[in-house]
Scaffold this motif. Structure first.
Motif, PDB file in Angstrom:
ATOM      1  N   TRP A   1       4.923  -6.408  18.222  1.00  0.00           N
ATOM      2  CA  TRP A   1       5.016  -5.057  18.793  1.00  0.00           C
ATOM      3  C   TRP A   1       3.748  -4.242  18.563  1.00  0.00           C
ATOM      4  CZ3 TRP A   1       4.649  -1.147  15.215  1.00  0.00           C
ATOM      5  CH2 TRP A   1       5.043  -1.417  13.907  1.00  0.00           C
TER       6      TRP A   1
ATOM      7  N   ILE B   1      11.599  -1.350  13.006  1.00  0.00           N
ATOM      8  CA  ILE B   1      10.687  -0.817  14.024  1.00  0.00           C
ATOM      9  C   ILE B   1      10.549  -1.878  15.110  1.00  0.00           C
ATOM     10  CG2 ILE B   1       8.370   0.063  14.478  1.00  0.00           C
ATOM     11  CD1 ILE B   1       8.239   0.533  11.345  1.00  0.00           C
TER      12      ILE B   1
ATOM     13  N   SER C   1      11.845  -3.506  -1.099  1.00  0.00           N
ATOM     14  CA  SER C   1      10.795  -4.390  -0.620  1.00  0.00           C
ATOM     15  C   SER C   1      10.580  -5.461  -1.685  1.00  0.00           C
ATOM     16  CB  SER C   1       9.511  -3.571  -0.416  1.00  0.00           C
ATOM     17  OG  SER C   1       8.634  -4.219   0.460  1.00  0.00           O
TER      18      SER C   1
ATOM     19  N   ASP D   1       2.018  -0.312   7.554  1.00  0.00           N
ATOM     20  CA  ASP D   1       1.932  -1.288   6.451  1.00  0.00           C
ATOM     21  C   ASP D   1       3.162  -2.185   6.559  1.00  0.00           C
ATOM     22  OD1 ASP D   1       1.262  -2.664   4.175  1.00  0.00           O
ATOM     23  OD2 ASP D   1       1.853  -1.080   2.785  1.00  0.00           O
TER      24      ASP D   1
ATOM     25  N   ALA E   1       0.078 -20.657  -0.263  1.00  0.00           N
ATOM     26  CA  ALA E   1       1.517 -20.353  -0.222  1.00  0.00           C
ATOM     27  C   ALA E   1       2.339 -21.632  -0.086  1.00  0.00           C
ATOM     28  CB  ALA E   1       1.828 -19.390   0.925  1.00  0.00           C
TER      29      ALA E   1
ATOM     30  N   SER F   1       0.837  -1.213   0.000  1.00  0.00           N
ATOM     31  CA  SER F   1       0.000   0.000   0.000  1.00  0.00           C
ATOM     32  C   SER F   1       0.864   1.251   0.000  1.00  0.00           C
ATOM     33  CB  SER F   1      -0.921   0.020   1.224  1.00  0.00           C
ATOM     34  OG  SER F   1      -1.634  -1.167   1.302  1.00  0.00           O
TER      35      SER F   1
ATOM     36  N   GLY G   1       3.170  -5.536   7.083  1.00  0.00           N
ATOM     37  CA  GLY G   1       3.006  -6.939   6.718  1.00  0.00           C
ATOM     38  C   GLY G   1       2.778  -7.833   7.924  1.00  0.00           C
TER      39      GLY G   1
ATOM     40  N   GLU H   1       2.421 -23.310  -3.466  1.00  0.00           N
ATOM     41  CA  GLU H   1       3.295 -22.561  -4.385  1.00  0.00           C
ATOM     42  C   GLU H   1       4.765 -22.802  -4.050  1.00  0.00           C
ATOM     43  OE1 GLU H   1       1.556 -18.519  -6.043  1.00  0.00           O
ATOM     44  OE2 GLU H   1       1.667 -18.501  -3.877  1.00  0.00           O
TER      45      GLU H   1
HETATM   46  C1  LIG Z   1       5.307 -17.333  -1.087  1.00  0.00           C
HETATM   47  C2  LIG Z   1       4.148 -16.392  -1.005  1.00  0.00           C
HETATM   48  C3  LIG Z   1       3.392 -16.136  -2.128  1.00  0.00           C
HETATM   49  C4  LIG Z   1       2.311 -15.267  -2.064  1.00  0.00           C
HETATM   50  N1  LIG Z   1       1.593 -15.044  -3.194  1.00  0.00           N
HETATM   51  C5  LIG Z   1       0.543 -14.209  -3.146  1.00  0.00           C
HETATM   52  C6  LIG Z   1      -0.226 -13.944  -4.315  1.00  0.00           C
HETATM   53  O1  LIG Z   1       0.062 -14.456  -5.396  1.00  0.00           O
HETATM   54  N2  LIG Z   1      -1.281 -13.099  -4.202  1.00  0.00           N
HETATM   55  C7  LIG Z   1      -1.617 -12.500  -3.006  1.00  0.00           C
HETATM   56  O2  LIG Z   1      -2.578 -11.735  -2.945  1.00  0.00           O
HETATM   57  N3  LIG Z   1      -0.896 -12.729  -1.890  1.00  0.00           N
HETATM   58  C8  LIG Z   1       0.159 -13.564  -1.930  1.00  0.00           C
HETATM   59  N4  LIG Z   1       0.864 -13.807  -0.790  1.00  0.00           N
HETATM   60  C9  LIG Z   1       0.476 -13.093   0.430  1.00  0.00           C
HETATM   61  C10 LIG Z   1       1.106 -11.701   0.355  1.00  0.00           C
HETATM   62  O3  LIG Z   1       2.498 -11.880   0.480  1.00  0.00           O
HETATM   63  C11 LIG Z   1       0.708 -10.752   1.440  1.00  0.00           C
HETATM   64  O4  LIG Z   1      -0.681 -10.698   1.572  1.00  0.00           O
HETATM   65  C12 LIG Z   1       1.269  -9.353   1.103  1.00  0.00           C
HETATM   66  O5  LIG Z   1       2.666  -9.387   0.979  1.00  0.00           O
HETATM   67  C13 LIG Z   1       0.941  -8.371   2.158  1.00  0.00           C
HETATM   68  O6  LIG Z   1       1.469  -7.119   1.787  1.00  0.00           O
HETATM   69  P1  LIG Z   1       1.767  -6.025   2.872  1.00  0.00           P
HETATM   70  O7  LIG Z   1       1.922  -4.748   2.147  1.00  0.00           O
HETATM   71  O8  LIG Z   1       0.773  -6.082   3.962  1.00  0.00           O
HETATM   72  O9  LIG Z   1       3.142  -6.462   3.550  1.00  0.00           O
HETATM   73  P2  LIG Z   1       4.552  -6.832   2.940  1.00  0.00           P
HETATM   74  O10 LIG Z   1       4.505  -6.991   1.482  1.00  0.00           O
HETATM   75  O11 LIG Z   1       5.034  -7.982   3.758  1.00  0.00           O
HETATM   76  O12 LIG Z   1       5.445  -5.552   3.260  1.00  0.00           O
HETATM   77  C14 LIG Z   1       5.821  -5.206   4.573  1.00  0.00           C
HETATM   78  C15 LIG Z   1       7.003  -4.256   4.504  1.00  0.00           C
HETATM   79  O13 LIG Z   1       7.293  -3.746   5.793  1.00  0.00           O
HETATM   80  C16 LIG Z   1       8.658  -3.988   6.127  1.00  0.00           C
HETATM   81  N5  LIG Z   1       8.696  -4.302   7.559  1.00  0.00           N
HETATM   82  C17 LIG Z   1       8.067  -5.311   8.183  1.00  0.00           C
HETATM   83  N6  LIG Z   1       8.305  -5.269   9.502  1.00  0.00           N
HETATM   84  C18 LIG Z   1       9.107  -4.202   9.710  1.00  0.00           C
HETATM   85  C19 LIG Z   1       9.703  -3.639  10.877  1.00  0.00           C
HETATM   86  N7  LIG Z   1       9.516  -4.159  12.093  1.00  0.00           N
HETATM   87  N8  LIG Z   1      10.477  -2.545  10.735  1.00  0.00           N
HETATM   88  C20 LIG Z   1      10.684  -2.000   9.509  1.00  0.00           C
HETATM   89  N9  LIG Z   1      10.141  -2.485   8.375  1.00  0.00           N
HETATM   90  C21 LIG Z   1       9.360  -3.576   8.474  1.00  0.00           C
HETATM   91  C22 LIG Z   1       9.090  -5.173   5.275  1.00  0.00           C
HETATM   92  O14 LIG Z   1      10.485  -5.170   5.075  1.00  0.00           O
HETATM   93  C23 LIG Z   1       8.290  -4.904   3.996  1.00  0.00           C
HETATM   94  O15 LIG Z   1       8.969  -3.982   3.182  1.00  0.00           O
HETATM   95  C24 LIG Z   1       1.961 -14.658  -0.836  1.00  0.00           C
HETATM   96  C25 LIG Z   1       2.737 -14.920   0.305  1.00  0.00           C
HETATM   97  C26 LIG Z   1       3.816 -15.768   0.225  1.00  0.00           C
HETATM   98  C27 LIG Z   1       4.631 -16.035   1.470  1.00  0.00           C
END
Ligand SMILES: Cc1cc2nc3c(=O)[nH]c(=O)nc-3n(C[C@H](O)[C@H](O)[C@H](O)COP(=O)(O)OP(=O)(O)OC[C@H]3O[C@@H](n4cnc5c(N)ncnc54)[C@H](O)[C@@H]3O)c2cc1C
Length: 286
Positions: A248, A95, A56, A129, A170, A26, A131, A173
């Protein structure tokens, strides 16, 4: 501003400070829209993105990268470049906590031992955001698929026996991608898929049975998960066992569901906290 350096006020002094915590999908998309002039950043507000790495990974492409069907660079989102193009500052750091009263994020530098550690970043508005982390079943040890970076490094040297634990998309995959990888690299690796009793859980029984057949057709055995001690050195366990919010978030006092995800309104404003938003895997609209 490029690294964690003492108690920081994000961006310029004077105006409001919006901190984007985590370089998830996002935040990357919002920065892209700002950079392309499609949306305008909030007025009189300095924006800072803080994330553990300057890049990322786009997880949707990870299976293709593992299988050797896509170049690793294809799944990399360059956060520093996005920030520069969007007029935002970038801070690299982990963080470790959130102080709701003082409106501070606690950070630990991820730039190496020479950088000062344990610093804070102040915010007026905060967007989360970050994850999720892998939720390991009790009594099961293994390598979590998330965070993705250490998992990908580990895949460079596959041990001869690997079991993938998980019952969702997952896990399927990942086990199929590892099979393709070991074939392509001629690295013999005996793979198995360990699911909850009854097999895959994909929301559709016919789909689950079809995917189980596809997995078995690749010579991958499917069986139930078992509790065990850490695997012996020649065997490894990869955990694709679902996700939960980083601890956290709950520790900060934000309202969370049973999986540690922050509860939000449909507007993504966190319940009871009008200046905090949560998006992606770390939040849930309740
Ligand atoms: C192998 C695999 C395949 C997948 N394939 C799909 C798919 O095809 N389609 C689908 O919809 N979903 C898929 N998913 C699920 C998908 O990965 C998640 O739903 C998605 O990544 C979530 O996005 P996000 O923006 O919430 O977090 P993320 O993409 O995980 O981004 C989080 C970011 O925050 C940063 N971060 C995290 N914690 C901290 C911290 N404490 N301090 C500083 N930075 C931090 C990370 O480095 C990262 O840059 C898959 C998951 C896996 C494991």
């Amino acid at each position: 501003m490029g690294e964690v350096s003492g108690m920081m006020t994000a961006g310029h002094s004077g105006g409001q400070q919006l901190v984007l915590a985590g370089g998830g999908h996002s935040h990357a998309l919002v920065l892209r829209h700002w950079a392309m002039g499609r949306w305008r950043p909030p007025a009189a507000t300095a924006v800072t993105l803080v994330s553990r790495s300057g890049a990322s990974l786009y997880s949707g492409l990870i299976p293709a990268v593992l299988a050797g069907q896509a170049h690793p660079s294809a799944c990399v989102i360059d956060l520093r470049r996005l920030c520069a193009a969007a007029g935002a500052s970038f801070v690299q750091g982990e963080i470790t906590g959130l102080d709701l009263e003082r409106r501070q994020l606690h950070l630990h530098s991820t730039l190496g031992a020479t950088s000062p550690a344990y610093r804070s970043l102040r915010w007026d508005w905060l967007s989360l955001d970050v994850g999720s982390v892998t939720a390991a079943p009790e009594g099961v040890a293994g390598l979590p698929v998330r965070p993705l970076e250490p998992f990908l490094d580990w895949c460079d040297h596959l041990p001869p026996v690997v079991e993938v634990m998980g019952s969702g998309a997952a896990a399927v995959e990942v086990v199929l991608a590892l099979a393709a990888r070991s074939r392509r690299r001629r690295q013999p690796c005996r793979l198995s898929l360990r699911t909850v009793p009854g097999g895959l859980r994909l929301g559709s029984a016919p789909l689950a049975r079809r995917l189980e057949q596809m997995v078995q057709a690749q010579g991958i055995a499917i069986g139930p998960m078992t509790r065990h001690d850490p695997a012996p050195p020649d065997r490894a366990t990869v955990l694709c066992t679902g996700s939960r919010g980083p601890a956290w978030l709950q520790d900060s006092g934000l309202p969370c569901d049973g999986r540690g995800r922050v509860l939000t309104h449909p507007t993504l404003v966190v319940q009871g906290h009008g200046r905090i938003f949560a998006a992606g895997d770390c939040g849930v609209v309740a």
